[in-house]
Design a protein around this motif. Sequence first.
Motif, PDB file in Angstrom:
ATOM      1  N   ALA A  19      12.200 -22.637 -30.357  1.00 31.00           N
ATOM      2  CA  ALA A  19      13.218 -21.912 -29.438  1.00 31.00           C
ATOM      3  C   ALA A  19      14.223 -23.045 -28.914  1.00 31.00           C
ATOM      4  O   ALA A  19      14.008 -24.247 -28.631  1.00 31.00           O
ATOM      5  N   THR A  20      15.704 -22.613 -28.915  1.00 31.58           N
ATOM      6  CA  THR A  20      16.703 -23.439 -28.261  1.00 31.58           C
ATOM      7  C   THR A  20      17.219 -22.710 -27.452  1.00 31.58           C
ATOM      8  O   THR A  20      17.348 -21.368 -27.507  1.00 31.58           O
ATOM      9  N   ALA A  21      17.990 -23.239 -26.390  1.00 27.91           N
ATOM     10  CA  ALA A  21      18.488 -22.491 -25.185  1.00 27.91           C
ATOM     11  C   ALA A  21      19.748 -22.910 -24.790  1.00 27.91           C
ATOM     12  O   ALA A  21      20.459 -23.920 -25.238  1.00 27.91           O
ATOM     13  N   ARG A  22      20.477 -21.760 -24.308  1.00 29.31           N
ATOM     14  CA  ARG A  22      21.990 -22.071 -23.751  1.00 29.31           C
ATOM     15  C   ARG A  22      21.894 -21.459 -22.482  1.00 29.31           C
ATOM     16  O   ARG A  22      21.423 -20.262 -22.212  1.00 29.31           O
ATOM     17  N   VAL A  23      22.326 -22.076 -21.425  1.00 26.50           N
ATOM     18  CA  VAL A  23      22.373 -21.542 -19.977  1.00 26.50           C
ATOM     19  C   VAL A  23      23.647 -21.433 -19.433  1.00 26.50           C
ATOM     20  O   VAL A  23      24.313 -22.078 -19.590  1.00 26.50           O
ATOM     21  N   ASP A  24      23.675 -20.118 -18.915  1.00 23.48           N
ATOM     22  CA  ASP A  24      25.077 -19.718 -18.169  1.00 23.48           C
ATOM     23  C   ASP A  24      24.685 -19.238 -16.810  1.00 23.48           C
ATOM     24  O   ASP A  24      24.405 -18.036 -16.612  1.00 23.48           O
ATOM     25  N   GLY A  25      24.663 -20.020 -15.672  1.00 23.71           N
ATOM     26  CA  GLY A  25      24.319 -19.576 -14.505  1.00 23.71           C
ATOM     27  C   GLY A  25      23.052 -19.279 -14.583  1.00 23.71           C
ATOM     28  O   GLY A  25      22.312 -20.327 -14.940  1.00 23.71           O
ATOM     29  N   LEU A  32      15.517 -17.827 -31.348  1.00 29.08           N
ATOM     30  CA  LEU A  32      14.270 -18.016 -31.647  1.00 29.08           C
ATOM     31  C   LEU A  32      14.425 -17.988 -33.221  1.00 29.08           C
ATOM     32  O   LEU A  32      14.597 -17.255 -33.710  1.00 29.08           O
ATOM     33  N   ASP A  33      13.655 -19.305 -33.668  1.00 26.93           N
ATOM     34  CA  ASP A  33      13.635 -19.372 -35.116  1.00 26.93           C
ATOM     35  C   ASP A  33      12.457 -18.772 -35.649  1.00 26.93           C
ATOM     36  O   ASP A  33      11.055 -19.200 -35.058  1.00 26.93           O
ATOM     37  N   VAL A  34      12.215 -17.682 -36.472  1.00 30.96           N
ATOM     38  CA  VAL A  34      11.161 -16.892 -36.628  1.00 30.96           C
ATOM     39  C   VAL A  34      10.698 -16.995 -38.171  1.00 30.96           C
ATOM     40  O   VAL A  34      10.134 -16.233 -38.902  1.00 30.96           O
ATOM     41  N   THR A  35      11.350 -18.072 -38.841  1.00 24.78           N
ATOM     42  CA  THR A  35      11.103 -18.356 -40.290  1.00 24.78           C
ATOM     43  C   THR A  35       9.662 -18.499 -40.377  1.00 24.78           C
ATOM     44  O   THR A  35       8.838 -19.004 -39.949  1.00 24.78           O
ATOM     45  N   GLY A  36       9.406 -17.573 -41.466  1.00 23.28           N
ATOM     46  CA  GLY A  36       8.007 -17.387 -41.899  1.00 23.28           C
ATOM     47  C   GLY A  36       6.943 -16.713 -40.924  1.00 23.28           C
ATOM     48  O   GLY A  36       5.568 -16.527 -41.464  1.00 23.28           O
ATOM     49  N   LEU A  37       7.409 -16.169 -39.879  1.00 21.23           N
ATOM     50  CA  LEU A  37       6.328 -15.515 -39.160  1.00 21.23           C
ATOM     51  C   LEU A  37       6.342 -14.063 -39.485  1.00 21.23           C
ATOM     52  O   LEU A  37       7.198 -13.521 -39.537  1.00 21.23           O
ATOM     53  N   PRO A  38       5.250 -13.535 -39.652  1.00 22.90           N
ATOM     54  CA  PRO A  38       5.060 -11.831 -39.874  1.00 22.90           C
ATOM     55  C   PRO A  38       5.857 -11.213 -38.792  1.00 22.90           C
ATOM     56  O   PRO A  38       5.782 -11.639 -37.556  1.00 22.90           O
ATOM     57  N   PRO A  39       6.105  -9.887 -38.788  1.00 16.19           N
ATOM     58  CA  PRO A  39       6.634  -9.158 -37.752  1.00 16.19           C
ATOM     59  C   PRO A  39       5.758  -9.051 -36.461  1.00 16.19           C
ATOM     60  O   PRO A  39       6.310  -9.281 -35.521  1.00 16.19           O
ATOM     61  N   ALA A  40       4.722  -9.052 -36.563  1.00 16.28           N
ATOM     62  CA  ALA A  40       3.833  -8.699 -35.502  1.00 16.28           C
ATOM     63  C   ALA A  40       3.727  -9.993 -34.548  1.00 16.28           C
ATOM     64  O   ALA A  40       3.678 -10.060 -33.435  1.00 16.28           O
ATOM     65  N   ALA A  41       3.707 -11.229 -35.128  1.00 12.64           N
ATOM     66  CA  ALA A  41       3.770 -12.636 -34.733  1.00 12.64           C
ATOM     67  C   ALA A  41       5.097 -12.867 -33.821  1.00 12.64           C
ATOM     68  O   ALA A  41       5.111 -13.495 -32.732  1.00 12.64           O
ATOM     69  N   GLN A  42       6.190 -12.411 -34.426  1.00 11.93           N
ATOM     70  CA  GLN A  42       7.597 -12.456 -33.983  1.00 11.93           C
ATOM     71  C   GLN A  42       7.672 -11.625 -32.763  1.00 11.93           C
ATOM     72  O   GLN A  42       8.272 -12.116 -31.645  1.00 11.93           O
ATOM     73  N   ASP A  43       7.207 -10.307 -32.848  1.00 14.94           N
ATOM     74  CA  ASP A  43       7.058  -9.536 -31.476  1.00 14.94           C
ATOM     75  C   ASP A  43       6.165 -10.232 -30.430  1.00 14.94           C
ATOM     76  O   ASP A  43       6.782 -10.305 -29.311  1.00 14.94           O
ATOM     77  N   THR A  65      16.218 -15.700 -35.534  1.00 19.30           N
ATOM     78  CA  THR A  65      17.060 -16.030 -36.663  1.00 19.30           C
ATOM     79  C   THR A  65      15.901 -16.704 -37.527  1.00 19.30           C
ATOM     80  O   THR A  65      15.107 -17.137 -37.092  1.00 19.30           O
ATOM     81  N   ALA A  66      16.268 -16.880 -38.884  1.00 18.78           N
ATOM     82  CA  ALA A  66      15.202 -17.149 -39.882  1.00 18.78           C
ATOM     83  C   ALA A  66      16.100 -17.908 -40.975  1.00 18.78           C
ATOM     84  O   ALA A  66      16.981 -17.368 -41.464  1.00 18.78           O
ATOM     85  N   GLN A  67      15.549 -18.878 -41.406  1.00 15.63           N
ATOM     86  CA  GLN A  67      16.022 -19.444 -42.621  1.00 15.63           C
ATOM     87  C   GLN A  67      15.538 -18.920 -43.875  1.00 15.63           C
ATOM     88  O   GLN A  67      14.553 -18.449 -43.929  1.00 15.63           O
ATOM     89  N   ARG A  68      16.519 -18.756 -45.025  1.00 15.21           N
ATOM     90  CA  ARG A  68      16.155 -18.117 -45.975  1.00 15.21           C
ATOM     91  C   ARG A  68      15.134 -19.029 -46.941  1.00 15.21           C
ATOM     92  O   ARG A  68      15.330 -20.261 -47.319  1.00 15.21           O
ATOM     93  N   ILE A  69      14.059 -18.630 -47.207  1.00 10.33           N
ATOM     94  CA  ILE A  69      12.901 -19.160 -47.988  1.00 10.33           C
ATOM     95  C   ILE A  69      13.336 -18.969 -49.673  1.00 10.33           C
ATOM     96  O   ILE A  69      13.394 -17.986 -49.945  1.00 10.33           O
ATOM     97  N   ALA A 174      10.015  -7.251 -50.070  1.00 13.68           N
ATOM     98  CA  ALA A 174       9.392  -7.039 -48.510  1.00 13.68           C
ATOM     99  C   ALA A 174       9.297  -8.309 -47.800  1.00 13.68           C
ATOM    100  O   ALA A 174       9.988  -9.324 -48.281  1.00 13.68           O
ATOM    101  N   ASN A 175       8.990  -8.302 -46.713  1.00 14.89           N
ATOM    102  CA  ASN A 175       8.711  -9.298 -45.786  1.00 14.89           C
ATOM    103  C   ASN A 175       7.767 -10.226 -45.996  1.00 14.89           C
ATOM    104  O   ASN A 175       6.590 -10.109 -45.465  1.00 14.89           O
TER     105      ASN A 175
END
Length: 319
Positions: A19-25, A32-43, A65-69, A174-175
């Motif tokens: 996780a990287t963050a940006r704060v505005d007030g 959230l980098d979800v590269t390699g995580l299955p959908p259930a783990a992302q959720d 976001t996810a990097q292309r493997i 597929a995923n």
Amino acid sequence: MTDKAAIEALLAPLAAGRATARVDGRRASIILDVTGLPPAAQDALEADIRAASLPGIDEIRIARTAQRIERKLIAVASGKGGVGKSTVSANLAIALARTGRRVGLVDADIYGPSQPKIMGIEGRKPEAHDSKLVPLATPHGVPLLSMGGLVAEGQAIAWRGPMAAGALGQLVDANWGAADTLILDLPPGTGDVQLTMIQKHRPAGAVIVSTPQDLALIDAARAIDLFQKAGVPIIGIVENMSGYACPHCGEVSDPFGQGGAEAAAGKLGIPFLGRIPLDIAIRTASDAGTPPAAGNGAEGAAFISLAGQGKDWLDSNGG
């Protein structure tokens, strides 16, 4: 006021650096980098972040976001049926995963899918997430997608070429999460499925499976010719059902001949990857959904050797 660094520090135990963050007030936008995580783990990860206590923050926005493997596709092919291609594919996938590669298995034998039984997940159906199929986990650490999981058991798959080719595309695209290598168990022959796979999915290389007998080798040569004309490298040829040791007296016989695939490899100028014996232990283990490569028995040794050569080939070819 809570700043970016403070938010990321609070999320670190949950997101493990994803996780990287940006704060505005009082609003935090989190990438959230979800590269390699299955959908259930992302959720689940997103839900954990939304439930986290972030002092000074009233609103959380999350973007995934996810990097292309870059995946390497290895086709396991034969010119004719009945040579044990599916058994080789399953055991190659499992043994290759044991070398440290992240492997997925595609049962691309559209008309005769057998991998659900070999891999021990008969009767299970894959789900879809964001219009993509999610591979099924297997007991052997290799996720699987197969037409056998998409049609009713025993139902004939009477499809013409374009329908079969379209189904192959859904299985490959597929995923697959973090998988860096896909083993494609192709149907026998040199038809629509093979041509579509070469044109649209472009394997990094092909392993050809044959028995030692002359008829099988003639058809294996046709499969080799198809890949070579398409510019797909041949990793090598495997001689399956090579020699039978009598379980009672130990005498070895050769019901399908001996050394034919090795001789053909030499004649065609391609590597010979080894012999796999005609062993009842391999057959019973496959029927039971426990492929030999998953254990430490002698019957798995030939597959472990094959996977070692496959890994060496991938490593030396940018894999």
